[in-house]
Design an enzyme around this catalytic site. Structure first.
Site, mmCIF file in Angstrom:
data_model
loop_
_atom_site.group_PDB
_atom_site.id
_atom_site.type_symbol
_atom_site.label_atom_id
_atom_site.label_comp_id
_atom_site.label_asym_id
_atom_site.label_seq_id
_atom_site.Cartn_x
_atom_site.Cartn_y
_atom_site.Cartn_z
ATOM 1 N N GLU B 256 0.474 -1.531 0.296
ATOM 2 C CA GLU B 256 -0.011 0.139 0.041
ATOM 3 C C GLU B 256 0.975 1.375 -0.051
ATOM 4 O O GLU B 256 0.683 2.521 -1.079
ATOM 5 C CB GLU B 256 -1.198 -0.402 1.344
ATOM 6 C CG GLU B 256 -1.771 -1.365 1.334
ATOM 7 C CD GLU B 256 -2.785 -1.464 -0.293
ATOM 8 O OE1 GLU B 256 -3.107 -0.743 -0.984
ATOM 9 O OE2 GLU B 256 -3.421 -2.621 -0.022
ATOM 10 N N HIS B 259 1.873 1.578 -3.423
ATOM 11 C CA HIS B 259 0.109 3.417 -4.650
ATOM 12 C C HIS B 259 0.278 4.484 -3.698
ATOM 13 O O HIS B 259 -0.305 4.892 -4.636
ATOM 14 C CB HIS B 259 -0.805 2.018 -3.979
ATOM 15 C CG HIS B 259 -1.440 1.147 -4.414
ATOM 16 N ND1 HIS B 259 -1.188 0.821 -5.870
ATOM 17 C CD2 HIS B 259 -1.449 -0.218 -4.014
ATOM 18 C CE1 HIS B 259 -1.886 -0.224 -5.796
ATOM 19 N NE2 HIS B 259 -1.670 -0.782 -5.344
ATOM 20 N N GLU B 285 -0.650 -0.501 -9.845
ATOM 21 C CA GLU B 285 0.367 -1.591 -8.827
ATOM 22 C C GLU B 285 1.321 -2.597 -9.788
ATOM 23 O O GLU B 285 2.186 -2.922 -8.737
ATOM 24 C CB GLU B 285 -1.227 -3.033 -9.837
ATOM 25 C CG GLU B 285 -0.629 -4.494 -9.166
ATOM 26 C CD GLU B 285 -1.410 -4.514 -7.625
ATOM 27 O OE1 GLU B 285 -2.048 -3.044 -6.945
ATOM 28 O OE2 GLU B 285 -1.067 -5.160 -6.919
#
Lengths: 490, 490
Positions: B256, B259, B285
């Site tokens: 995460e 991201h 991704e």
């Protein structure tokens, strides 16, 4: 669909968006990373733009002209929608958005200035906020009084004159009580000691449940300045922890529970409609105050609370339950409004009322505010303000443009006094419940007689309907006189 | 103001509102009281209604017709706005809102069904979601392929055919690698033991910082299904804690962070514009995957991580750093995609790709999905699904209408493979950095060559520009072969 149904469908959508905007505010105060402040200003302004456009949508005028109210509820919905539409259409969209953007950022500037005790760092921002709100007030007032126009946002039907008259009647009795208490031979001891953060938060959660807060439709978080936020099925509260003063956390929590239970107690049929929120800030504050003070700080309830705290934290070193009750209700002329006892609290409000009225009417300039604050504080409280964070920088309100809001705190106390008198008549054995840490009888009465109606009636009408008499300051002042006479052995 | 400036001012406001809607999603997954779910559905639908109205505002067509791009950046902004407008105007507002409302509530129904392993409780909702998304796809496709129309939402330029071709080339090499690994004589041991919640969360926070996550513009919370959310200066991440498996928390967090760092790394000039977000889910991704796998699961970095974990949790009982690296990268045919190793991961995606394509094209009915899932899983993984929460109920995606999204996970792996090859060429001593727990050289290269450009170029173009070669699956498969040959001594 009829015009009424069309209007209500549109309104329901607007209320949902207002809830979203409110949630952004909650986020900003509890979890937002500080680097997001500028961006958040843009987001708030965008939401305000959307809401303003909807609140001034010309279709509303058309629907209102054609809608027919079939019952009291529909009549009230239409009354509130008409009021909101008339107010919103008076304020240019550009101004509404600018206020949203400026106040969103101003709050951070105020917080920094307060942390650094730096009035100068806040003044330009405050000047802008006052200028924008005066501009808005002028648009709303249509030649009338600017401050009245702002009060009307928070307490419909009230004006500076009607509020000033209440305050003028309250002041002499409060000042006399303050003098008697301060000069009393018997002075209750303060609580001292260290009360760990986690233990206080556990107690806060349990007390919220004790007062009927529904955690499946709310939550409890930390915030610098405790607040409640949201309506319908998502009414959240916040609290704060001071490890040397557990009463701060305890009574902040109970206070915010009162606000949130009002929202959660409103008839589910009113969800996401104009009736689905508290009727005014004054009535809202009546709920938070009666939970906090008339119930939470009562001799009966503190008897239970003192024992509960002793169980959790060990001996409190105060002696008996009367001594604990005295510690909870100790009167002292502190600088901070939110920490003020029941005797001083309304004096703080009266001072802010006079100062902000003068700011908005233009007879006091922002540059002169600190001097005016400090002079007035010395005169009313007998103590010189030692630093700006104890003076004009202490509260968030003015930074976010809340002028006309402060007096509703005192009105809330007045209404709480009335409700308390009626509640005692309706539940004669209330103290027996409270002494067991049971609040159901009280909160049930409040839900049944005040909360469930939401915005169905006007503010004074809401209180009158619940109490069966015309609300005034008498019951509050009688309650304060009796309570503090007992504690201070006057 | 020019038409371009007018358009961008309008767009900026729309982007701010999209951020607000995104924050509501974050709130729902992390802090929302469960009793608020229905009301939240109304709020999400209201926001979707506003966003859809803005995205289809007829003024956009007029501005687009008159706007002139003065540079590459303006050209890209106009391209993205035109694309968004063309897609949005194809979908009726009523349908967009219905999807928002249904999927907001569907998520809770899915979560309950998963908790109870009750497929039947989820099927009616899934049926509605599939029907609504097919309706949307038909509106978007204009006679073309329904599934392609949905893929285009997440990965512009990609189609089921181009993705299918990549998968067809990947499958034989992945299956061969899987067989070699599963049959290898040397099998790394798994990590076992108990790793306390608070210790894992402290490590997660520290690892987020290690990978350059800026906590002044983000935050880390718990969620059932880890995700990242938000853009600009407020990009938040979530993780989860399994006390018997610290790698779950560690690698969810690093994933995460990848991201969020993408969003936070975009040129500040693009804030609240169409360029101010990741260009596609596949490229997004690629960032999360390269942080998590090519960096986080590398031999060099796990050498540092193993020592760090030993410091914090005591002896891990695995032996040397090679054994720790083996434990981190252990290959096992588990049921759960999000816990899959790098060898199995893309096989999970290929299966979902085939199933959801058939659902959207209408050749597979919702009622037959469970049987189809279980048969396919047995065939691909050699293990029978033991319960629905290990099968078709495991992922949130379909409940919230994300069809066409799954394949972007595998594309992300492919792109990460390419970027990793280019990064290694650009930073030859990368392992020496990672072995010290230093990621700056890698994340700086990614920021400089991928992240800062946001949506300036198309997805494949973004990767091509960073790598200097045409992206394909070769580098990923070469990397996997080499990595697992070493670990499994093939």
């Amino acid at each position: 669909m009829s015009a009424y149904e069309d209007l209500m469908a549109f309104q329901r959508r607007t209320e949902a968006l207002a809830q979203v905007a409110g949630r952004l505010g909650w986020d900003q105060e509890t979890v937002m990373p500080r680097g997001a402040a500028e961006q958040r200003g843009e987001e708030m302004a965008a939401m305000e733009g959307i809401l303003h456009a909807r609140r001034t949508d010309p279709r509303i005028a058309d629907w209102l002209a054609r809608a027919e109210a079939v019952d009291e509820e529909a009549e009230a919905q239409l009354r509130l929608i008409r009021r909101s539409y008339e107010r919103a259409t008076k304020v240019p969209g550009r101004l509404a958005e600018e206020i949203a953007r400026v106040t969103s950022v101003a709050q951070g500037i105020w917080a920094d200035a307060r942390a650094k005790d730096d009035v100068a760092a806040f003044l330009p921002t405050l000047d802008t906020v006052v200028r924008l709100r005066r501009e808005e007030a002028a648009a709303l007032a249509g030649g009338g009084d600017l401050y009245d126009a702002l009060i009307d946002d928070y307490e419909p039907e009230a004006t500076a004159d009607t509020i000033g008259a209440v305050f003028d009647r309250m002041r002499p009795r409060l000042v006399a009580l303050r003098e008697a208490v301060m000069g009393a031979a018997h002075q209750p001891r303060a609580l001292s000691g260290h009360f760990g953060h986690d233990g206080q938060m556990r107690l806060a959660r349990d007390l919220a449940k004790t007062f009927g807060y529904d955690f499946t439709r709310g939550r409890l978080d930390l915030a610098v300045h405790p607040f409640s936020s949201g309506a319908g099925n998502d009414a959240r509260i916040t609290t704060r922890v001071v490890e040397t003063d557990p009463f701060n956390c305890i009574y902040s929590t109970i206070h915010e529970v009162g606000h949130a239970c009002y929202e959660l107690g409103i008839d589910g049929d009113y969800l996401l409609t104009p009736l689905g929120g508290g009727v005014s800030m004054g009535v809202h504050e009546s709920q938070s105050r009666i939970y906090e003070n008339q119930l939470g700080r009562s001799r009966a309830f503190t008897g239970w609370l003192g024992a509960e705290m002793t169980d959790r934290f060990g001996d409190l070193g105060l002696g008996d339950a009367d001594a604990f009750h005295g510690a909870v209700n100790r009167v002292a002329p502190g600088f901070i409004r939110t920490e003020a006892d029941e005797v001083h609290y309304n004096l703080h409000i009266m001072m802010r009322f006079d100062l902000e009225r003068d700011l908005i009417r233009g007879s006091l300039g922002v540059a002169d505010l600190e001097e005016a604050w400090n002079a007035r504080f010395l005169s009313d409280f007998g103590v010189a303000v030692d630093r700006p964070s104890h003076g004009m920088l202490q509260d968030v309100h003015w930074s976010i443009g809340l002028f006309g809001y402060f007096p509703t705190y005192a009105l809330g106390n007045v209404y709480a006094g009335c409700l308390h008198q009626a509640l005692r008549a309706a539940v004669p054995d209330l103290d027996a419940h409270l002494a067991q840490g049971q609040t159901e009888a009280a909160v049930e009465w409040l839900r049944e007689n005040v909360q469930r109606f939401g915005g169905l009636r006007g503010p004074r009408d809401t209180i009158r309907h619940a109490c069966g008499f015309e609300p005034d300051e008498g019951p509050l002042l009688d309650y304060l006189d009796a309570k503090f006479a007992e504690i201070y052995r006057l």
